[in-house]
Write an enzyme that holds these catalytic residues in place. Structure first.
Site, mmCIF file in Angstrom:
data_model
loop_
_atom_site.group_PDB
_atom_site.id
_atom_site.type_symbol
_atom_site.label_atom_id
_atom_site.label_comp_id
_atom_site.label_asym_id
_atom_site.label_seq_id
_atom_site.Cartn_x
_atom_site.Cartn_y
_atom_site.Cartn_z
ATOM 1 N N ASP A 189 0.824 -1.213 0.000
ATOM 2 C CA ASP A 189 0.000 0.000 0.000
ATOM 3 C C ASP A 189 0.860 1.264 0.000
ATOM 4 O O ASP A 189 0.359 2.359 0.264
ATOM 5 C CB ASP A 189 -0.903 0.016 1.245
ATOM 6 C CG ASP A 189 -2.255 -0.627 0.990
ATOM 7 O OD1 ASP A 189 -2.467 -1.161 -0.110
ATOM 8 O OD2 ASP A 189 -3.100 -0.602 1.904
ATOM 9 N N ASP A 249 -7.599 -7.007 14.025
ATOM 10 C CA ASP A 249 -7.236 -8.298 14.601
ATOM 11 C C ASP A 249 -8.155 -8.699 15.744
ATOM 12 O O ASP A 249 -8.635 -9.832 15.808
ATOM 13 C CB ASP A 249 -5.774 -8.290 15.066
ATOM 14 C CG ASP A 249 -5.397 -7.010 15.805
ATOM 15 O OD1 ASP A 249 -6.287 -6.225 16.156
ATOM 16 O OD2 ASP A 249 -4.186 -6.792 16.020
#
Length: 523
Positions: free
Chosen positions: A90, A240
């Site tokens: 990215d 997460d």
């Protein structure tokens, strides 16, 4: 007003005591698991037929460490015909050029290794969006994820894939090791805190069938679980923890391996640490708000729901600490002018019980995994535990801001934690210019307030409170002073030149067509 302050201090004490009981119970559960031989997890054999595995490497502007990461990933011991490595880029700086060149180098050296590079222009969803897009073209039945600052060992897949014997197992998480724990006092205190979390809290929950979390890196997921859960949540500040609770609420399990470590890097920068912790604290509370009702509506045992509650809302303890810091300044005046409050305020001493429990919980990691003699490790707990409490107090104001944002705003901004503190290279590659967030400046107001309160405490001969305020001032000076010192240093900003863009485009075109789904350049 006086009785409101007294009630506030008592409420702070009660919340602190609840967290103390929860932490003490985790400590008991952890040592029960460690000391009882029949609680030890047997190491299962490798499956006769190894499954296909995809390794995902999400990267964003992390030039100092990406060569090391790709090199380690390429040397993982696993049949190449069953392995796919996804370099999910990215980046908006020269990191992309470095990645393209490294991927080409690995392809030339290991032609049988399926390593694929993809560069996104649109960073929708940040890391979660990057992982989600990679999952759509992942060929593995299992997906291992490593952040850029981690260095997986060659036997990582051999050591983890064997624990997916049950279809209910969603993920196997290895314990984080540390590449640079001795770099500074900041890294040593982080190591002390994280080792306690990664031992007592993670294993204590895991071996007691309580809710625990995937730590965001150095874990391997069953791909179908990710798909069944709807993919990575791109609106979450910490994807997460979000995925961990979604999977466990579906009845899936997390296997935690305390005895196998994957080393990663600790931020050796106060600004980096503060930005990282702000996102962690805010994100954890967002997950708490999102899932707490589902937790209590589930059929899980009461003790599991209680521990999930203290876990999800644990970051609020920083706001509780900040409330205690602010309210304690009024105690000398209240006790002097309203002596009838003395006995009520005496009950707040109950909160002191948290201090030895914190030393026990977070000191366990150092005692079990630290270097030196047994007594050296035990004595080392005292200064590190003390520094952790000072740092915790200094961070309490910003964590209170993060709690307000979690409850009252939905917008998240992903600020990647600077990396490269443990890698070889010039120090100018380690820190980049970061705009100081507005909430950093609140620390200055707190420092002025605490100095005034300390002076009042000394005037009224409340020496214990004055001493505490001295420690709190030290904590705020540490985090604010360290941040301002780093922000004013001469730092080098990385940028793309037109020549580098051309070089990157040419290098990307040279990559073999079969090894790359797409390689798109940032404009």
């Amino acid at each position: 007003m006086v009785w409101l302050i007294v009630a506030g201090l008592i409420a702070v004490t009660l919340l602190t005591f609840v967290m103390t009981i929860a932490q003490l119970d985790l400590y008991r559960r952890y040592w029960f698991s460690v000391l009882r031989k029949d609680c030890q997890r047997e190491v299962p054999p490798l499956p006769e037929s190894l499954p296909r595995v995809t390794i995902q490497l999400p990267i964003y502007n992390e030039s100092p460490v990406v060569n090391r990461l790709l090199e380690a990933a390429s040397r993982i011991d696993y049949p190449h015909d069953l392995l796919q490595i996804q370099v999910l880029d990215d980046s908006t700086d020269d990191c992309s050029k470095i990645l393209v060149e490294k991927v080409a180098e690995i392809q030339q050296r290991e032609p049988s290794l399926n390593i694929q590079y993809r560069h996104r222009i649109d960073r929708t969803g940040y890391k979660a969006g990057n992982l989600d897009e990679g999952t759509t073209w992942a060929t593995g039945e299992f997906i291992a994820i490593f952040d850029a600052d981690f260095v997986p060992k060659p036997d990582y897949l051999q050591q983890t894939i064997r624990y997916f014997q049950s279809e209910d197992t969603a993920i196997v998480q290895s314990r984080w090791g540390h590449l640079n724990p001795e770099s500074s006092i900041v890294t040593r205190v982080q190591q002390f805190f994280l080792d306690g979390h990664l031992s007592v809290e993670q294993r204590g929950r895991g071996d007691s069938d309580l809710f625990l979390i995937y730590n965001g890196s150095a874990g391997i997921w069953r791909k179908q679980v990710i798909v069944d859960c709807g993919g990575w949540m791109t609106t979450a500040a910490i994807e997460d923890v979000d995925m961990s609770y979604r999977a466990q609420l579906r009845g899936k399990k997390i296997v935690y391996l305390e005895d196998y470590t994957t080393p990663g890097e600790l931020p050796d920068s106060m600004i980096a640490l503060r930005l990282q912790l702000f996102r962690w604290w805010k994100g954890n509370l967002q997950i708490a708000i999102k899932y707490i009702r589902q937790v209590w509506q589930s059929d899980y045992p009461l003790i599991k729901k209680l521990h999930a509650t203290t876990h999800l809302f644990g970051p609020l303890m920083s706001a509780v600490t900040f409330a205690n810091i602010i309210l304690a300044g009024a105690v000398p005046l209240i006790v002097t002018w309203y002596p009838e409050t003395r006995y009520w305020l005496a009950s707040t001493l109950l909160g002191v019980a948290l201090i030895p429990v914190l030393f026990l919980v977070y000191g366990t990691g150092r005692i079990r995994f630290g270097e030196g003699s047994h007594w050296q490790k035990i004595l080392g707990v005292i200064p590190l535990g003390s520094m952790l409490m000072v740092l915790h107090s200094g961070l309490s104001c910003q964590h209170t801001v993060s709690a307000f944002e979690a409850f009252f705003t939905k917008k998240n901004v992903w600020v990647v934690t600077p990396k490269g503190f443990s890698s070889t290279g010039s120090s100018q590659a380690k820190r980049r210019r970061v705009k100081i967030p507005w909430y950093f400046w609140l620390d200055a107001l707190v420092i002025v307030y605490l100095i005034a309160c300390g002076w009042i405490a000394l005037m009224f001969q409340f020496y214990m409170i004055a001493a505490l305020q001295g420690l709190w001032i030290g904590g705020f000076l540490w985090v604010l002073g360290g941040s301002l010192w780093e922000a004013t240093k001469d730092q080098r900003a990385f940028s793309f030149s037109s020549a580098e863009k051309d070089h990157l485009e040419n290098a990307a075109a040279e990559l073999s067509p079969g090894s790359m789904e797409s390689a798109t350049l940032a404009s």
